[in-house]
Motif scaffolding. Structure first.
Motif, short mmCIF file in Angstrom:
data_model
loop_
_atom_site.label_atom_id
_atom_site.label_comp_id
_atom_site.label_asym_id
_atom_site.label_seq_id
_atom_site.Cartn_x
_atom_site.Cartn_y
_atom_site.Cartn_z
N GLY A 132 22.72 -18.63 8.10
CA GLY A 132 22.44 -18.24 9.47
C GLY A 132 23.66 -18.33 10.36
N ALA A 133 24.86 -18.43 9.76
CA ALA A 133 26.08 -18.52 10.55
C ALA A 133 26.42 -17.18 11.18
CB ALA A 133 27.25 -18.98 9.69
N ALA A 134 26.17 -16.10 10.45
CA ALA A 134 26.55 -14.77 10.93
C ALA A 134 25.44 -14.21 11.79
CB ALA A 134 26.82 -13.85 9.74
N ILE A 135 25.80 -13.86 13.03
CA ILE A 135 24.82 -13.23 13.92
C ILE A 135 25.48 -12.04 14.58
CG2 ILE A 135 23.46 -15.29 14.41
CD1 ILE A 135 25.08 -15.67 16.94
N ARG B 98 22.32 -10.16 7.17
CA ARG B 98 21.25 -10.43 6.21
C ARG B 98 21.74 -11.24 5.03
NH1 ARG B 98 19.03 -6.36 3.53
NH2 ARG B 98 20.56 -4.78 4.09
N ALA B 99 23.05 -11.12 4.72
CA ALA B 99 23.55 -11.75 3.51
C ALA B 99 24.04 -13.17 3.74
CB ALA B 99 24.68 -10.92 2.92
N CYS B 100 24.01 -13.63 4.96
CA CYS B 100 24.51 -14.97 5.22
C CYS B 100 23.44 -15.99 4.87
CB CYS B 100 24.89 -15.10 6.69
SG CYS B 100 25.45 -16.75 7.09
N ASP C 85 31.93 -16.13 2.09
CA ASP C 85 32.30 -14.73 2.18
C ASP C 85 31.24 -13.78 1.64
OD1 ASP C 85 34.63 -14.88 3.61
OD2 ASP C 85 35.87 -15.24 1.85
N ASN C 86 30.01 -14.26 1.62
CA ASN C 86 28.93 -13.37 1.19
C ASN C 86 28.77 -12.21 2.17
OD1 ASN C 86 27.49 -13.63 -1.18
ND2 ASN C 86 25.56 -13.87 -0.08
N CYS C 87 29.11 -12.46 3.44
CA CYS C 87 29.01 -11.40 4.43
C CYS C 87 29.96 -10.26 4.08
CB CYS C 87 29.30 -11.93 5.84
SG CYS C 87 30.71 -13.06 5.92
N GLU C 88 31.19 -10.62 3.72
CA GLU C 88 32.17 -9.59 3.36
C GLU C 88 31.74 -8.86 2.10
OE1 GLU C 88 36.26 -10.65 3.02
OE2 GLU C 88 36.30 -11.62 4.98
S1 SF4 Z 1 29.33 -16.01 7.82
FE1 SF4 Z 1 27.75 -16.51 6.39
S2 SF4 Z 1 28.04 -15.05 4.74
FE2 SF4 Z 1 29.92 -15.02 5.92
S3 SF4 Z 1 31.19 -16.52 4.90
FE3 SF4 Z 1 30.14 -17.62 6.52
S4 SF4 Z 1 28.36 -18.45 5.51
FE4 SF4 Z 1 29.16 -16.90 4.16
#
Ligand code: SF4
Ligand SMILES: Cc1cc2nc3c(=O)[nH]c(=O)nc-3n(C[C@H](O)[C@H](O)[C@H](O)COP(=O)(O)OP(=O)(O)OC[C@H]3O[C@@H](n4cnc5c(N)ncnc54)[C@H](O)[C@@H]3O)c2cc1C
Ligand code: HEM
Ligand code: SF4
Lengths: 845, 289
Positions: free
Chosen positions: A824-827, A819-821, A676-679
Motif C-alpha cells: 500500500g506504499a504506492a498511491i 495495484r501491484a504494490c 520494485d514490484n510497481c516498476e
Molecule cells: S512502491 Fe510498492 S511496489 Fe513499488 S517498490 Fe515500493 S513497495 Fe514495491
C-alpha cells in the motif's frame, strides 16, 4: 552581379530540396542556397542511425524527391543522389544574411518590426517594402538576384556568437559533432547550458584523449541546465577530469591563449580551441527584416501567408517548419506546390485534400470541401478572421461533427481540452447536475468547451444538441494556434470564457445581463509560479478567479507561513475582504504559472446585492473557508509539529509539480519495502518497458515523488511535438500515440524528466515458462542486454520512440503500479483531494 | 472522443482511487481480513468444542475432514500469492488486498491446522506437514514485522539517492583517491589500492545481514593503518573517510534490503516443502483409509 534567377530557394531542408527539385524538373532558372556544406542540415544533425518516420501515413507524398521512413543515412544518401540527378543548381556555404527588394517602393506597404528589450519596453521600427527582384546578400559578401524567393530555413536559427576581441578566429566553434576527434588539446567551453555541459563532459570523458577541458560559467549557478547534468559535471570537476570556472567571462581570444576576467582579476590561460554554446537566436528577426510580417507577437507565431504561401512581401514565399509545418512530408509537399504556384498553376489542389474531404464526409448536405470550409469560416464567429490556407491547416487538427437533437456532445466531468464552435443549430448546457431539465442555450455561431481549453480541467457541464447541429471540434493545439494567429478570435474567446466562468461559478439564477458589467471590468492577469496575488494584512478589495494553474493559501502563524489550502483552477478567492470589509486574512500565491481574472470588488458586491441567492452561497463558501482556516490555526496551538509537518509536506509536493498535476504517483516510504514490484508491473503492462523510476525523485518526510508522469493540466510535453502525437485520453491521461517520430522534443520539454526514448523490445517467454523452466528474463523490464540480443535475433531493431505513463488506459482495474504494490506504499492522487490536512496527516500504519 | 467520457466507467473508479485509501496492507479496508480470519477461527473453535467427535477429535472425523479440507484449500490459495505477485493483468485486483488477506487468513491456519490435528502429534508425515506449516507461518510473521518496521530506515538511509547514484559517488571518490594517493610511499599506496579494489558487494551472508563488516573492510583497515604524518595524507585521509561513509550507506542499503527479503528465501522453499508433505499426507490418509 550575374543573372537574375526566376526563383532562389534559401535552405536545403526537405522543404527547400523538394522545391528546388521541382524547379529543376520544370526547367525554371533557379538556385538553392545552403548555409552549410551539405544538404538538409537539421536532418544531418540527427543522431547517427536515427530512424526517420514518414507521418502522417494517410498523406500522399507529392515531390520529385523520394522519401520513406528509414535510417537517417539512407534518406540523406537518396536525397544527395536525386538532387544531383535532377541537376539542381546548389550553392553551398551560402548563408543568406539579408533580402532586399530592388524595385520601386511599394506604396503603403510598410513593415513594422517590434523589438522587445529585456526590461519589457518595446520599440517599433518601420521599413518600407520594395518590389522584386530581390537581392539576397550572403554572409561572404556575394549577392544573388532573384524574382521570387522561397524561404525554407526551418526553425533552428543561428547559434549566438561570441563578441569579445578575437571571436572571429578559426579556432572558435559553435558546434561539436564528435568529441572523440580531439586529443591533446586545451579546450575551453563557453556556456553552462545542457549543450555546453554535455560537450565538456564528452571531451573530458576519456583520459586517454589527454584533453585539458575547462568550462566557463558567468555566475555560480546553473539555471539553464538539467539538474542531472549539473551534478555529473560537478562530479567530474571534483574528480579532476575537467575544471569548472565560475564567475568567469572571456575578455579576449588569441591563437593559443584565452584571457578571462574572474573574481580575482584577469588570467590568461592556454587554449587551442573554444567551443561556444551560448544558445541560439530564432530566425524571426532575420525573417522580419525581409519584410515578412508574423501573425502576432507571440513567440509561437508564424509568418502571415496567403493560400499560395506568399508572405506579406510580394514574391517571397515561406514553406516548411518556418511556415508552421514541421513534418518532413508536409515540407516536401509544400516545396513542390509552391513552385507550381509560382509557375502559374493556380488550380493545383493541395495534397491534403483527401484528408480534409474525409472530415466532411459524414456531414449531411452535399458540399465540396471548399464550400464546407467557407461554411465553417463564415458561420463560426471566431473563425471569421482566417484565410482559406489557414482554414485548411486549421481543419487538419480539427473535426466537423453532426449531432441530432438531444444527442450528448460531451458530459460533465469528462476530460477534454478542445473547443467547439457551432456552425449551425444550437446546444443546451445542463447547468444543474441534479436536474438535467434546467438548461442554458448557446446559439449558432458561438463557442463552448472553452473552460476545458483554458483551465485544462474536466468539463463542467453536460452539453446536448438542442436541435440538429453541426459543430467544429477544435483541438487544443488548433485552438492555441488560432488564438495566436487571429487576435480578434483570442479576444472573443477570452470574453466568452470570463462570462461563462462567472455564470458557472456562481450557479444558476444569473443571466448574461447580470454579469455583463463585471465581464466588462474584468482583467486577465498572468502570474509567475510563486508570485503573490493577495497579501495577508493588505486592504485591497478585488476578487480573483483562477482561470488556469492553481494557487496556494498561506497564513503567517508564529514564525513561519503555514499552508492552509490548495485552490485549483475554477475556484475564486479574495471575496472575504470584499464582503466584510476586513483586511486580507491570508496570502494567496501561484503554485505554478497561472492566470487569474481580476474582478473589481465593488462590481462583485453589486452583483451580490442584486442576487440574494448568490449572496447566500458566497456567505456559505466563506464560512466553510473560515472554518478550515480556524481548524488549522487551532491545531497549530495544540499540535504545532503536526501542522508544521502538514504545511511543509504540502509545500514540498507543490514544489515537485503536484500543483499542476491531475493524477500523480506518490510512494509512502514508511511502507515501501523497495521490491520494485510497481516498476515490474508497469513494464509487464506496457510492452516490457517501465515508465516509472521508483528510486529517483525527491522525498520529504517519507513521502516520495518518483520519476513518473504527473499528467499535467497543461502538459509541457505537448508544446512542440511535430506530429501532435501527445494527447489527452478519455480518462484524463496524457499519452503518446503511435505516430511519434522519436524526435525527443517532449523529453526535453517535460520538466520532470519522465519521458524516455526507447525501442519496443520483443515479447518475453510467458510467466509459466519462466516459473517452470527458467526461460526468459522473468517479470519486469528485461535487462538492456537481453533486449538487445532478443531484438537482434528478431531482425531489424524497432525505432526509438517516446515512452511515458498512460495511466494504464484500457487496462481493467486502473494503474498497475498501485495495484501491484503489496504494502500500500504506492498511491496515485490528485492535488485537490490530497493536499488537505486530513490526507497529509493520515496515520497509514 | 470527448463524448464517450465516463462511458468507460473509469472516472468513478479513478475518483475513488484518487480519494485514495492511503493505508497499509495491515489496515486495508479497516482490517476487513482480520475480522474474517477471526470469525473463521472463532467458528472453528466453537465447532471443535460443540461437536461431539467420535471416537475422539482428530483428522479422521467428519469435522476433522472439514477442517483439513479448509486448511488445504487455504494453503493452496496462500501459495498462489507467488503467482499473483508476478502476474498483474488481467483482472482488477490489488496486491495489497491479497497480501492483507494472505497475512490474516494465513494466521488463522494456526487455529484451523491445530484443531485439525486434534492435538495428536507424532513422528510421521502428518506431523511433518503440520510443523512445516507452522514454520512457514513463523517466517511470515517475521516478514510482516520487518515490513512494518524497516521501510522508514530504508528511506532514511537512502537520502534521495538511487542505487546507481550511490555507486557513481563511490567511483567519483575513487577517481580522486587515485590521484591523491600518487605521492604516498609503496606500503601506504598498497593499502589505498587494496581498499579501492575491494568489491563493495562481497560481504558474505552474515556480514550482509548484520552490517558488521569492519573486520574485513579494507577501507576501514587502511584508515586505521595509514600513518597520518606522511606527505599527501592530508588529501588521502579525508577522501578515505568519505569513501567509508559512502560504503556505509551502500552497505546499509544492502543490509536493510536483505533483512526485508531474507525470510522469503525460507518462506518460499518451505512452502514448496509444505505442499509436498501435504500431498504425501493426503495420499497416505486416503491409502490407509
Ligand atoms: S512502491 Fe510498492 S511496489 Fe513499488 S517498490 Fe515500493 S513497495 Fe514495491
Ligand atoms: C531530432 C529530430 C527528429 C525529427 N524526426 C522527424 C521524423 O522522424 N519525421 C519527420 O517528419 N520530422 C522529423 N523532425 C522534424 C523535421 O526534421 C523538421 O521539421 C524538418 O526538417 C523541417 O524542414 P525544413 O525544410 O522546413 O527546414 P530544415 O530541415 O530545418 O532545413 C533548413 C535548412 O536551411 C539552412 N539554412 C538555415 N538558415 C539559412 C540561411 N540563412 N541561409 C542559407 N541556408 C540556411 C539550414 O542549414 C538547413 O539545411 C525531427 C526533428 C528533430 C529535431
Ligand atoms: C501456510 C501458510 C502460508 C503459505 C503457504 C504461504 C506462502 C507464501 C508464498 C508462496 C508467498 C509468495 C512469495 C513470493 O513469491 O515472493 C508468500 C508471501 C508472503 N507471505 Fe506467506 N504463506 C503462508 C503464511 C503466511 C503468514 C501466516 C504470513 C504472515 C503472518 C505470511 C506473510 C507473507 C508475506 C508478508 C508475503 C510477502 C508478500 C510480498 O512481498 O509480496 N504468509 N507466502
Ligand atoms: S510527460 Fe511531463 S510534462 Fe507531460 S504531462 Fe507528464 S509530467 Fe507533465
Amino acid at each position: 552581379m550575374g543573372e537574375t534567377f526566376k526563383v532562389a530557394i534559401i535552405g536545403s531542408g526537405p522543404a527547400g530540396l523538394s522545391a528546388a527539385a521541382r524547379a529543376a524538373a520544370l526547367g525554371l532558372s533557379h538556385v538553392l542556397l545552403e548555409k552549410t556544406d551539405h544538404l538538409s542540415d537539421t536532418i544531418y544533425k540527427y543522431q547517427k542511425g536515427k530512424h526517420v518516420m514518414a507521418t502522417p501515413s494517410n498523406l500522399v507524398l507529392r515531390s520529385d524527391i523520394d522519401f520513406d521512413a528509414g535510417k537517417r543515412e539512407a534518406i540523406l544518401g537518396t536525397w544527395d543522389e536525386q538532387i544531383a540527378g535532377h541537376k539542381v543548381n546548389v550553392k553551398y556555404m551560402a548563408e543568406a544574411k539579408a533580402i532586399r527588394g530592388t524595385g520601386d517602393p511599394i506604396p503603403g506597404s510598410m513593415q513594422q518590426i517590434v523589438t522587445r528589450a529585456r526590461d519589457g519596453t518595446k520599440s517599433v521600427k518601420e521599413v518600407q517594402r520594395h518590389a522584386p527582384p530581390y537581392a539576397i546578400e550572403l554572409t561572404n559578401g556575394e549577392v544573388v538576384m532573384a524574382e521570387n524567393v522561397i524561404l525554407a530555413i526551418g526553425t533552428q536559427g543561428n547559434p549566438n556568437r561570441m563578441r569579445c576581441p578575437g571571436a572571429d578566429l578559426p579556432h572558435v566553434q559553435y558546434q561539436l559533432d564528435d568529441p572523440t576527434e580531439y586529443v591533446d588539446e586545451h579546450i575551453v567551453i563557453v556556456g553552462t547550458g545542457d549543450a555546453g555541459i554535455e560537450n565538456a563532459r564528452g571531451l573530458a570523458e576519456d583520459p586517454a584523449q589527454r584533453n585539458t577541458v575547462s568550462i566557463l560559467n558567468r555566475g555560480t549557478e546553473f539555471p539553464t541546465a538539467k539538474a542531472a547534468n549539473v551534478s555529473a559535471l560537478m562530479a567530474d570537476h571534483e574528480a579532476g577530469k575537467l575544471m569548472v570556472r565560475t564567475e568567469s567571462e572571456t575578455k579576449a581570444i588569441e591563437p593559443g591563449f584565452i584571457t578571462l576576467t574572474t573574481r580575482d582579476g584577469e588570467i590568461r590561460i592556454l587554449c587551442d580551441r573554444i567551443i561556444a554554446r551560448i544558445g541560439s537566436a530564432p530566425p524571426r528577426a532575420f525573417v522580419e527584416e525581409c519584410g515578412i510580417e508574423f501573425t502576432s507577437e507571440d513567440r509561437g507565431a508564424f509568418p502571415r501567408l496567403s493560400p499560395v504561401f506568399e508572405s506579406t512581401a510580394p514574391g517571397i514565399f515561406v514553406i516548411g517548419a518556418l511556415a508552421g509545418y514541421p513534418l518532413i512530408k508536409h515540407c516536401m509537399n509544400q516545396g513542390h506546390d509552391v513552385i507550381e504556384f509560382i509557375n502559374g498553376n493556380t488550380d493545383l489542389k493541395p495534397a491534403d485534400e483527401p484528408i480534409i474531404a474525409a472530415k466532411f464526409a459524414e456531414l449531411p448536405g452535399q458540399r465540396s470541401t471548399e464550400e464546407w470550409l467557407e461554411f465553417l469560416r463564415s458561420n463560426v464567429s471566431i473563425l471569421g478572421g482566417m484565410n482559406p490556407l489557414q482554414m485548411r491547416e486549421f481543419m487538419l487538427d480539427s473535426e466537423a461533427k453532426f449531432f441530432r437533437a438531444g444527442e450528448v456532445i460531451f458530459e460533465r466531468n469528462a476530460p477534454g481540452s478542445s473547443l467547439f464552435g457551432i456552425a449551425s443549430g444550437s446546444v443546451a448546457v445542463e447547468v444543474n447536475p441534479a436536474d438535467p431539465s434546467i438548461t442554458i442555450p448557446i446559439e449558432s455561431g458561438s463557442i463552448f468547451g472553452e473552460v476545458g481549453l483554458i483551465s485544462g480541467r474536466r468539463r463542467g457541464a453536460t452539453i446536448r444538441a438542442a436541435e440538429d447541429t453541426i459543430v467544429v471540434e477544435i483541438s487544443r493545439l488548433a485552438a492555441l494556434k488560432l488564438q495566436s494567429q487571429v487576435p480578434s478570435a483570442k479576444a472573443a474567446i477570452q470574453r466568452i470564457s470570463i462570462e461563462r466562468q462567472l455564470l458557472q461559478m456562481f450557479g444558476s439564477g444569473l443571466t448574461r445581463e447580470d454579469v455583463a458589467p463585471l465581464v466588462e471590468a474584468a482583467q486577465v492577469q498572468e502570474k509567475r509560479a510563486g508570485e503573490v496575488v493577495v497579501t495577508e494584512g493588505a486592504d485591497d478589495k478585488d476578487v480573483f478567479i483562477i482561470r488556469r494553474g492553481s494557487m496556494i493559501v498561506e497564513k503567517q502563524i508564529g514564525e513561519r507561513p503555514v499552508f492552509l489550502s490548495y485552490l485549483p483552477a475554477g475556484s475564486y478567492f479574495g471575496e472575504m475582504a470584499v464582503i466584510d470589509g476586513s483586511a486580507r486574512t491570508a496570502t494567496v500565491k501561484a503554485a505554478i504559472k497561472a492566470e487569474v481574472i481580476r474582478l473589481p470588488g465593488e462590481g462583485f458586491l453589486d452583483l451580490l446585492e442584486k442576487n440574494p441567492a448568490l449572496r447566500e452561497r458566497a456567505m456559505k463558501d466563506m464560512a466553510g473557508r473560515r472554518a478550515t482556516n480556524a481548524f488549522i490555526e487551532g491545531q497549530k496551538d495544540s499540535f504545532s509539529s503536526v501542522v508544521d509537518m502538514y504545511s511543509q509536506t504540502a509545500q514540498f509536493l507543490v514544489d515537485n509539480g503536484i500543483g499542476e498535476a491531475t493524477d500523480v504517483l506518490l510512494i509512502d516510504e514508511k511502507l515501501c519495502i523497495g521490491c520494485d514490484n510497481c516498476e515490474k508491473a508497469c513494464a509487464d503492462s506496457h510492452d516490457g518497458l517501465s515508465r516509472l523510476d521508483r528510486e529517483a525523485g525527491k522525498t520529504y518526510a517519507h513521502l516520495h515523488v518518483p520519476t513518473s508522469c504527473r499528467h499535467c493540466e497543461h502538459p509541457h510535453c505537448m508544446a512542440d511535438c511535430p506530429p501532435n502525437a501527445i494527447k489527452r485520453g478519455p480518462d484524463g491521461e496524457v499519452f503518446i500515440d503511435e505516430t511519434c517520430i522519436g524526435c525527443g522534443n517532449c523529453q526535453r520539454n517535460c520538466p520532470y524528466g519522465v519521458i524516455r526514448m526507447d525501442a519496443k523490445p520483443p515479447k518475453k517467454p510467458s510467466l509459466l515458462q519462466w516459473m517452470l523452466f527458467g526461460k526468459g528474463p522473468g517479470p519486469g523490464e528485461a535487462s538492456y542486454s537481453w533486449r538487445k540480443k532478443a531484438a537482434e535475433k528478431e531482425g531489424a531493431a524497432k525505432a526509438k520512440q517516446a515512452i511515458k505513463c498512460d495511466m494504464c488506459s484500457g487496462i481493467d482495474g486502473g494503474p498497475a503500479c498501485v495495484r501491484a504494490c503489496p504494502t500500500g506504499a504506492a498511491i496515485r492522487v490528485s492535488p485537490d483531494k490530497f493536499l488537505t490536512f486530513t490526507k497529509l496527516t493520515e496515520d497509514v500504519e | 472522443m470527448a463524448t464517450k467520457a465516463g462511458g468507460t466507467g473509469r472516472f468513478t473508479q479513478d475518483e475513488k482511487r484518487r480519494d485514495s485509501d492511503h493505508v497499509s496492507f495491515l489496515k486495508h479496508r479497516s482490517f476487513r481480513w482480520l475480522w474474517i480470519a477471526l470469525l473463521l477461527s472463532g467458528a472453528a473453535i466453537a465447532g471443535y468444542l460443540m461437536i461431539d467427535q467420535q471416537p475422539r477429535p482428530n483428522g479422521g472425523t467428519w469435522y476433522g475432514y472439514t477442517l483439513g479440507t479448509i486448511g488445504v484449500l487455504l494453503i493452496l490459495w496462500l501459495s498462489l500469492l507467488g503467482v499473483r505477485k508476478r502476474r498483474i493483468n488481467p483482472g482488477a485486483w490489488s496486491l495489497k488486498a491479497w497480501t492483507s488477506a494472505h497475512v490474516y487468513l494465513g494466521l488463522s491456519l494456526i487455529v484451523i491446522g491445530t484443531l485439525h490435528t486434534g492435538f495428536q502429534i507424532g513422528w510421521n508425515v502428518h506431523t511433518l506437514a503440520y510443523v512445516l506449516m507452522l514454520l512457514v507461518i513463523a517466517t511470515g510473521i517475521y516478514g510482516v514485522a520487518v515490513y512494518a518496521t524497516l521501510p522508514a530506515s530504508l528511506s532514511a538511509n537512502r537520502k534521495e539517492m538511487t542505487r546507481a547514484q550511490m555507486l557513481d559517488a563511490l567511483t567519483a571518490i575513487d577517481r580522486q583517491l587515485e590521484s591523491a594517493a600518487q605521492p604516498l610511499g609503496r606500503e601506504d599506496a598498497d593499502l589505498v589500492i587494496a581498499a579501492m579494489n575491494q568489491d563493495p558487494f562481497s560481504l558474505g551472508v552474515i556480514g550482509r545481514l548484520t552490517g558488521n563488516f569492519y573486520g574485513s573492510c579494507r577501507t576501514h583497515y587502511a584508515l586505521t593503518e595509514l600513518e597520518d604524518d606522511e606527505p599527501g595524507m592530508e588529501r588521502v585521509y579525508p577522501l578515505l573517510e568519505k569513501r567509508l561513509a559512502q560504503l556505509d550507506q551502500i552497505r546499509g542499503q544492502l543490509r536493510i534490503r536483505a533483512l526485508l527479503e531474507v525470510w522469503l528465501f525460507v518462506h518460499i522453499p518451505l512452502t514448496i516443502a509444505l505442499i509436498a508433505a501435504l500431498t504425501a499426507h493426503v495420499i497416505s490418509v486416503f491409502y490407509y483409509w
